[in-house]
Design a protein around this motif. Structure first.
Motif, PDB file in Angstrom:
ATOM      1  N   ARG A 189      -9.545  13.024   6.931  1.00  0.00           N
ATOM      2  CA  ARG A 189      -9.963  12.674   5.577  1.00  0.00           C
ATOM      3  C   ARG A 189     -11.083  11.642   5.633  1.00  0.00           C
ATOM      4  NH1 ARG A 189      -7.540  13.583   0.751  1.00  0.00           N
ATOM      5  NH2 ARG A 189      -8.063  12.206  -1.003  1.00  0.00           N
ATOM      6  N   ALA A 190     -12.064  11.799   4.761  1.00  0.00           N
ATOM      7  CA  ALA A 190     -13.176  10.851   4.700  1.00  0.00           C
ATOM      8  C   ALA A 190     -12.719   9.543   4.062  1.00  0.00           C
ATOM      9  CB  ALA A 190     -14.338  11.445   3.910  1.00  0.00           C
ATOM     10  N   ALA A 191     -13.461   8.509   4.325  1.00  0.00           N
ATOM     11  CA  ALA A 191     -13.046   7.167   3.940  1.00  0.00           C
ATOM     12  C   ALA A 191     -13.475   6.808   2.523  1.00  0.00           C
ATOM     13  CB  ALA A 191     -13.630   6.141   4.916  1.00  0.00           C
ATOM     14  N   LEU A 192     -12.688   5.938   1.911  1.00  0.00           N
ATOM     15  CA  LEU A 192     -13.111   5.191   0.738  1.00  0.00           C
ATOM     16  C   LEU A 192     -13.616   3.852   1.257  1.00  0.00           C
ATOM     17  CD1 LEU A 192     -10.353   5.579  -2.035  1.00  0.00           C
ATOM     18  CD2 LEU A 192     -12.712   6.400  -2.108  1.00  0.00           C
ATOM     19  N   ASP A 193     -14.833   3.484   0.913  1.00  0.00           N
ATOM     20  CA  ASP A 193     -15.439   2.273   1.455  1.00  0.00           C
ATOM     21  C   ASP A 193     -15.627   1.212   0.384  1.00  0.00           C
ATOM     22  OD1 ASP A 193     -15.636   3.482   3.932  1.00  0.00           O
ATOM     23  OD2 ASP A 193     -17.703   4.135   3.639  1.00  0.00           O
ATOM     24  N   PHE A 194     -15.566  -0.047   0.837  1.00  0.00           N
ATOM     25  CA  PHE A 194     -15.975  -1.151  -0.008  1.00  0.00           C
ATOM     26  C   PHE A 194     -17.480  -1.051  -0.258  1.00  0.00           C
ATOM     27  CE2 PHE A 194     -12.170  -3.300   1.852  1.00  0.00           C
ATOM     28  CZ  PHE A 194     -11.548  -3.680   0.668  1.00  0.00           C
ATOM     29  N   ALA A 195     -17.961  -1.898  -1.148  1.00  0.00           N
ATOM     30  CA  ALA A 195     -19.390  -1.887  -1.475  1.00  0.00           C
ATOM     31  C   ALA A 195     -20.258  -2.169  -0.250  1.00  0.00           C
ATOM     32  CB  ALA A 195     -19.691  -2.911  -2.570  1.00  0.00           C
ATOM     33  N   ASP A 196     -19.724  -2.913   0.725  1.00  0.00           N
ATOM     34  CA  ASP A 196     -20.514  -3.218   1.922  1.00  0.00           C
ATOM     35  C   ASP A 196     -20.449  -2.128   2.979  1.00  0.00           C
ATOM     36  OD1 ASP A 196     -17.981  -3.470   2.978  1.00  0.00           O
ATOM     37  OD2 ASP A 196     -18.148  -5.598   3.481  1.00  0.00           O
ATOM     38  N   GLY A 197     -19.763  -1.010   2.672  1.00  0.00           N
ATOM     39  CA  GLY A 197     -19.711   0.116   3.592  1.00  0.00           C
ATOM     40  C   GLY A 197     -18.546   0.106   4.553  1.00  0.00           C
ATOM     41  N   THR A 198     -17.715  -0.919   4.544  1.00  0.00           N
ATOM     42  CA  THR A 198     -16.553  -0.954   5.436  1.00  0.00           C
ATOM     43  C   THR A 198     -15.385  -0.219   4.780  1.00  0.00           C
ATOM     44  OG1 THR A 198     -15.846  -3.082   4.526  1.00  0.00           O
ATOM     45  CG2 THR A 198     -17.269  -3.124   6.483  1.00  0.00           C
ATOM     46  N   PRO A 199     -14.556   0.472   5.566  1.00  0.00           N
ATOM     47  CA  PRO A 199     -13.456   1.259   4.991  1.00  0.00           C
ATOM     48  C   PRO A 199     -12.427   0.379   4.285  1.00  0.00           C
ATOM     49  CG  PRO A 199     -13.899   1.937   7.253  1.00  0.00           C
ATOM     50  CD  PRO A 199     -14.660   0.663   7.029  1.00  0.00           C
ATOM     51  N   ILE A 200     -11.953   0.847   3.136  1.00  0.00           N
ATOM     52  CA  ILE A 200     -10.888   0.149   2.427  1.00  0.00           C
ATOM     53  C   ILE A 200      -9.548   0.470   3.062  1.00  0.00           C
ATOM     54  CG2 ILE A 200      -9.704  -0.110   0.215  1.00  0.00           C
ATOM     55  CD1 ILE A 200     -12.300   0.632  -1.175  1.00  0.00           C
ATOM     56  N   LEU A 201      -9.363   1.723   3.439  1.00  0.00           N
ATOM     57  CA  LEU A 201      -8.096   2.166   4.024  1.00  0.00           C
ATOM     58  C   LEU A 201      -8.221   2.252   5.532  1.00  0.00           C
ATOM     59  CD1 LEU A 201      -7.196   5.085   1.576  1.00  0.00           C
ATOM     60  CD2 LEU A 201      -6.802   2.642   1.296  1.00  0.00           C
ATOM     61  N   SER A 202      -7.139   1.981   6.216  1.00  0.00           N
ATOM     62  CA  SER A 202      -7.126   2.112   7.672  1.00  0.00           C
ATOM     63  C   SER A 202      -5.820   2.771   8.096  1.00  0.00           C
ATOM     64  CB  SER A 202      -7.271   0.744   8.345  1.00  0.00           C
ATOM     65  OG  SER A 202      -6.224  -0.121   7.946  1.00  0.00           O
ATOM     66  N   SER A 203      -5.819   3.375   9.268  1.00  0.00           N
ATOM     67  CA  SER A 203      -4.630   4.057   9.775  1.00  0.00           C
ATOM     68  C   SER A 203      -3.545   3.017  10.052  1.00  0.00           C
ATOM     69  CB  SER A 203      -4.974   4.822  11.052  1.00  0.00           C
ATOM     70  OG  SER A 203      -3.856   5.531  11.526  1.00  0.00           O
ATOM     71  N   THR A 204      -2.419   3.177   9.368  1.00  0.00           N
ATOM     72  CA  THR A 204      -1.355   2.170   9.414  1.00  0.00           C
ATOM     73  C   THR A 204      -0.035   2.833   9.799  1.00  0.00           C
ATOM     74  OG1 THR A 204      -2.473   0.980   7.632  1.00  0.00           O
ATOM     75  CG2 THR A 204      -0.172   0.394   8.066  1.00  0.00           C
ATOM     76  N   PRO A 205       0.719   2.246  10.752  1.00  0.00           N
ATOM     77  CA  PRO A 205       2.022   2.815  11.119  1.00  0.00           C
ATOM     78  C   PRO A 205       2.985   2.797   9.933  1.00  0.00           C
ATOM     79  CG  PRO A 205       1.288   1.218  12.765  1.00  0.00           C
ATOM     80  CD  PRO A 205       0.376   1.077  11.585  1.00  0.00           C
ATOM     81  N   VAL A 206       3.665   3.920   9.712  1.00  0.00           N
ATOM     82  CA  VAL A 206       4.649   4.017   8.634  1.00  0.00           C
ATOM     83  C   VAL A 206       5.917   4.668   9.173  1.00  0.00           C
ATOM     84  CG1 VAL A 206       2.912   4.170   6.814  1.00  0.00           C
ATOM     85  CG2 VAL A 206       3.793   6.266   7.851  1.00  0.00           C
ATOM     86  N   VAL A 207       6.993   4.477   8.444  1.00  0.00           N
ATOM     87  CA  VAL A 207       8.275   5.111   8.766  1.00  0.00           C
ATOM     88  C   VAL A 207       8.769   5.836   7.524  1.00  0.00           C
ATOM     89  CG1 VAL A 207      10.663   4.752   9.477  1.00  0.00           C
ATOM     90  CG2 VAL A 207       8.850   3.346  10.476  1.00  0.00           C
ATOM     91  N   ARG A 208       9.014   7.128   7.664  1.00  0.00           N
ATOM     92  CA  ARG A 208       9.604   7.906   6.574  1.00  0.00           C
ATOM     93  C   ARG A 208      11.120   7.809   6.684  1.00  0.00           C
ATOM     94  NH1 ARG A 208       8.257  13.777   6.316  1.00  0.00           N
ATOM     95  NH2 ARG A 208       8.782  13.585   4.117  1.00  0.00           N
ATOM     96  N   VAL A 209      11.727   7.249   5.652  1.00  0.00           N
ATOM     97  CA  VAL A 209      13.174   7.111   5.606  1.00  0.00           C
ATOM     98  C   VAL A 209      13.740   8.340   4.912  1.00  0.00           C
ATOM     99  CG1 VAL A 209      15.102   5.711   4.795  1.00  0.00           C
ATOM    100  CG2 VAL A 209      12.956   4.609   5.503  1.00  0.00           C
ATOM    101  N   GLY A 210      14.698   9.000   5.570  1.00  0.00           N
ATOM    102  CA  GLY A 210      15.267  10.203   4.986  1.00  0.00           C
ATOM    103  C   GLY A 210      16.742  10.351   5.298  1.00  0.00           C
ATOM    104  N   ILE A 211      17.299  11.445   4.837  1.00  0.00           N
ATOM    105  CA  ILE A 211      18.716  11.752   5.043  1.00  0.00           C
ATOM    106  C   ILE A 211      18.835  13.181   5.537  1.00  0.00           C
ATOM    107  CG2 ILE A 211      20.964  12.005   3.920  1.00  0.00           C
ATOM    108  CD1 ILE A 211      19.954   9.981   1.802  1.00  0.00           C
ATOM    109  N   GLU A 212      19.663  13.398   6.551  1.00  0.00           N
ATOM    110  CA  GLU A 212      19.969  14.754   7.019  1.00  0.00           C
ATOM    111  C   GLU A 212      21.392  15.072   6.562  1.00  0.00           C
ATOM    112  OE1 GLU A 212      20.233  17.385  11.132  1.00  0.00           O
ATOM    113  OE2 GLU A 212      18.913  15.622  11.053  1.00  0.00           O
ATOM    114  N   PRO A 213      21.558  15.996   5.625  1.00  0.00           N
ATOM    115  CA  PRO A 213      22.867  16.216   4.992  1.00  0.00           C
ATOM    116  C   PRO A 213      24.027  16.419   5.961  1.00  0.00           C
ATOM    117  CG  PRO A 213      21.173  17.379   3.788  1.00  0.00           C
ATOM    118  CD  PRO A 213      20.508  16.829   5.016  1.00  0.00           C
ATOM    119  N   LYS A 214      23.811  17.149   7.046  1.00  0.00           N
ATOM    120  CA  LYS A 214      24.944  17.447   7.935  1.00  0.00           C
ATOM    121  C   LYS A 214      25.460  16.199   8.653  1.00  0.00           C
ATOM    122  CE  LYS A 214      22.736  18.582  12.372  1.00  0.00           C
ATOM    123  NZ  LYS A 214      22.594  19.604  13.409  1.00  0.00           N
ATOM    124  N   LEU A 215      24.663  15.129   8.689  1.00  0.00           N
ATOM    125  CA  LEU A 215      25.078  13.896   9.358  1.00  0.00           C
ATOM    126  C   LEU A 215      25.826  12.943   8.433  1.00  0.00           C
ATOM    127  CD1 LEU A 215      21.829  13.131  11.399  1.00  0.00           C
ATOM    128  CD2 LEU A 215      23.873  14.390  12.141  1.00  0.00           C
TER     129      LEU A 215
END
Length: 629
Positions: free
Chosen positions: A154-180
């Protein structure tokens, strides 16, 4: 077998002497029973009629299952045009060559291939001899067709000075597995007790019960890794919880420039349905804000491959690349990193819904759009609220326009109350002054002075001044916004209420920032948030009027008793405070406002119910301005 109506019409037309050239390529012109049988089968496949096509084969049950699996795999919007091109018959056996062209959802170029259909004669009837390769020569008895989309980065959204606003950030998806899950009620209660998960027990229970399979991943929330670590010990070992680690493009902080920016995540069913095939289930797409509004530009186009897959969905081989990926194009916003961060910091301790918007006074470029965590939408751009006394910028602009002889030093009365057509209006805490200069009446925020002056003007004078300063202008922002509304007053009391920003006056914080900037600079501007947008300006105010309005707005800060005097230590600040009543409570609840200018930055601070909660918009403005000083 009866041929489809369209073919029968074709035959009748041919018999009637219609030129043969008009029927070239028409599948209705069957020259033999075996060709007719093959074409009937292909027509039903193209029409996504798996049962109808399977009924024309030697193994209807097997054929229907296989055909349905492939048609589903190609997507519900896939449409086929399949046509017999040649037939070779030897005794009771025949082979039909065919060409296929499939239009796939969201893909401009069709997928084309050629194949063969074996047919056998059963008495006087010809039927397709079923084999997996009847649909495509690359299929086997254990595979079916599917479409695989591969999205480009995906292309970046940049601040007015041309630096990216968003950066690749570690995330954790919290979920539930019904059988457990061993005790769903206990699990839902435990998870609902963790505020960061933002779910109720009822929502969690319903989602698990609606899971498509016992092994499905039922999502609860996606958290930044740092937030997940704070609550890990409370949720990690609960029976049923499962976790997926990945990265997402995220802003510097969870609420940074939200909801203006939006976010990126799996496409919702609604987005898929409204995309006309551009977005498919499973795609990463913009969710809200600019990320969604400009998604076609930012996302680019995915590579679309037709593959064969086994029953478990594992790709066996790629048959064709129907469309190559096209990378997205970066978008540079007008948002200034330092100004946005200053606004975020100024709002960080406020529990009310609140916003700060800042624009470049000379161009309308939006430098900051910050909303507190309690805001449920972009109050700064799309809010619609009474303006309160900030609207006196408009009222006094109307007065000085209609009465050129007035000056800031002209005196006006400031009684504690004034009555218009039977309705009594009052100053805050019923303060009063003997006749004082207009600049002082403005700086002290004397309601009665503004009302009495406005009532001596034509009924439409305040409305004209509001539009001259930018109210109800046509904005072209890519996200939802509100440029204000001021209906013609329905009577004298409404005309009086409009003069102090009540009545039916409705504004957004963005509009009030622009109005303050226009009164200060003398040139109204239209807002923009895309850096490549051409600034648009309105008609300039007379220089004498501009000088007068600067004098008044400076008095708000410079006068020791001015309502904005707490900003005097910063230097160069001018503007207007506001308390705006709303609702039907007794005593009335009130919002808190400050609209002002410092240098080339025009800004507005708005705190929902802020006056009732004792939150000073001047204090918030001070924190913001110190941050960008």
């Amino acid at each position: 077998m009866i041929a489809p109506i369209s073919r029968r019409v074709g035959v009748v037309l041919a018999a009637a002497g219609v030129a043969a050239g008009l029927l070239v390529g028409c599948s209705g012109s069957h020259s033999s029973p075996e060709k007719s049988a093959a074409q009937n089968f292909l027509d039903r496949v193209g029409a996504r009629d798996a049962a109808g096509a399977a009924a024309l084969t030697s193994a209807p049950a097997d054929a229907q299952d296989a055909l349905q699996a492939s048609l589903t795999g190609l997507g519900s919007g896939a449409k086929g045009a399949l046509e017999v091109t040649a037939v070779r018959t030897k005794g009771t056996s025949s082979t039909a060559d065919f060409s296929a062209s499939w239009t796939l959802p969201g893909v401009s170029s069709p997928w084309r291939y050629t194949g063969q259909l074996p047919l056998t004669q059963n008495g006087k009837t010809w039927q397709v001899t079923w084999a997996a390769t009847d649909l495509h020569p690359g299929l086997t008895d254990t595979t079916h067709l599917a479409v695989r989309r591969v999205q480009p980065a995906r292309a970046a959204l940049d601040f007015a000075d041309g630096t990216p606003i968003l950066s690749s950030t570690p995330v954790v998806r919290v979920g539930i597995e019904p059988k457990l899950v061993t005790n769903l009620d206990a699990l839902a209660t435990a998870l609902a007790a963790v505020p960061q998960l933002q779910s109720t027990a009822a929502e969690i229970t319903a989602a698990v019960k609606a899971a498509p399979s016992p092994t499905a991943f039922v999502p609860v929330i996606t958290l930044r890794r740092s937030v997940y670590e704070q609550i890990r010990n409370r949720i990690h070992d609960l029976a049923g919880t499962v976790f997926q680690e990945s990265t997402q493009l995220l802003a510097p902080a969870a609420h940074f420039a939200q909801p203006l920016l939006g976010s990126v995540g799996p496409a919702t069913a609604e987005i898929v349905a409204k995309s006309n095939g551009r977005v498919a289930a499973g795609d990463e797409t913009g969710l809200g804000g600019i990320e969604q509004a400009l998604d076609p530009k930012l996302a680019g186009s995915p590579a679309v491959n037709v593959v064969t897959v086994d029953a478990g969905g594992t790709t066996a081989k790629t048959l064709a690349t129907v469309s190559a990926s096209v990378p997205g194009t970066a978008v540079t916003l007008t948002i200034d990193r330092a100004t946005q961060q200053a606004a975020e910091n100024a709002l960080s301790g406020i529990t009310q819904a609140a916003s700060i918007v800042a624009v470049q006074r000379s161009t309308g470029r939006i430098l900051a759009d910050a909303n507190s965590a309690a805001a449920t939408y972009d109050l700064a751009l799309a809010g619609a609220f009474p303006a309160g006394s900030t609207f006196k910028i408009v009222t006094w602009t109307a007065a000085f326009t209609a009465k050129p002889g007035l000056t800031p030093s002209s005196t006006v009365a400031c009684p504690a109350t004034t009555t218009v057509d039977g309705r009594t209006f009052e100053n805050e805490n019923k303060f009063s002054y003997p006749p004082i200069p207009i600049s002082s009446a403005f700086g002290y925020s004397c309601n009665t002075s503004a009302i009495n002056t406005a009532m001596a003007l034509p009924a439409d004078a305040v409305g004209k001044a509001a539009r001259q300063l930018g109210l109800a202008a046509t904005w072209t922002l890519p996200v939802a916004s509100f440029s204000g509304a001021l209906p013609a007053p329905a009577g004298l009391t409404e005309q009086a209420a409009d003069a102090i920003g009540q009545g039916r006056v409705q504004v957004s914080p963005l509009l009030m920032a622009l109005i303050a900037g226009a009164a200060s600079s003398g040139t109204p501007v239209l807002p923009n948030v895309l850096a490549d947008a051409t600034p648009r300006k309105g008609a300039a105010l007379p220089p004498s009027l501009t000088a007068t309005m600067n004098n008044l707005m400076q008095a708000t800060v410079s006068l020791p008793q001015g309502t904005g005097h707490a900003l005097a230590d910063i230097g160069g600040v001018e503007g207007k405070t506001g308390t705006a009543e709303y609702g039907n409570a007794t005593p009335p609840r009130s919002h808190a406002w400050f609209a002002g200018v410092r240098g080339d930055v025009a800004f507005a601070v708005f705190v929902y119910d802020g006056a009732s909660a004792g939150i000073s918009p001047v204090t918030v403005s001070h924190a913001f301005l110190v941050g960008i000083k």
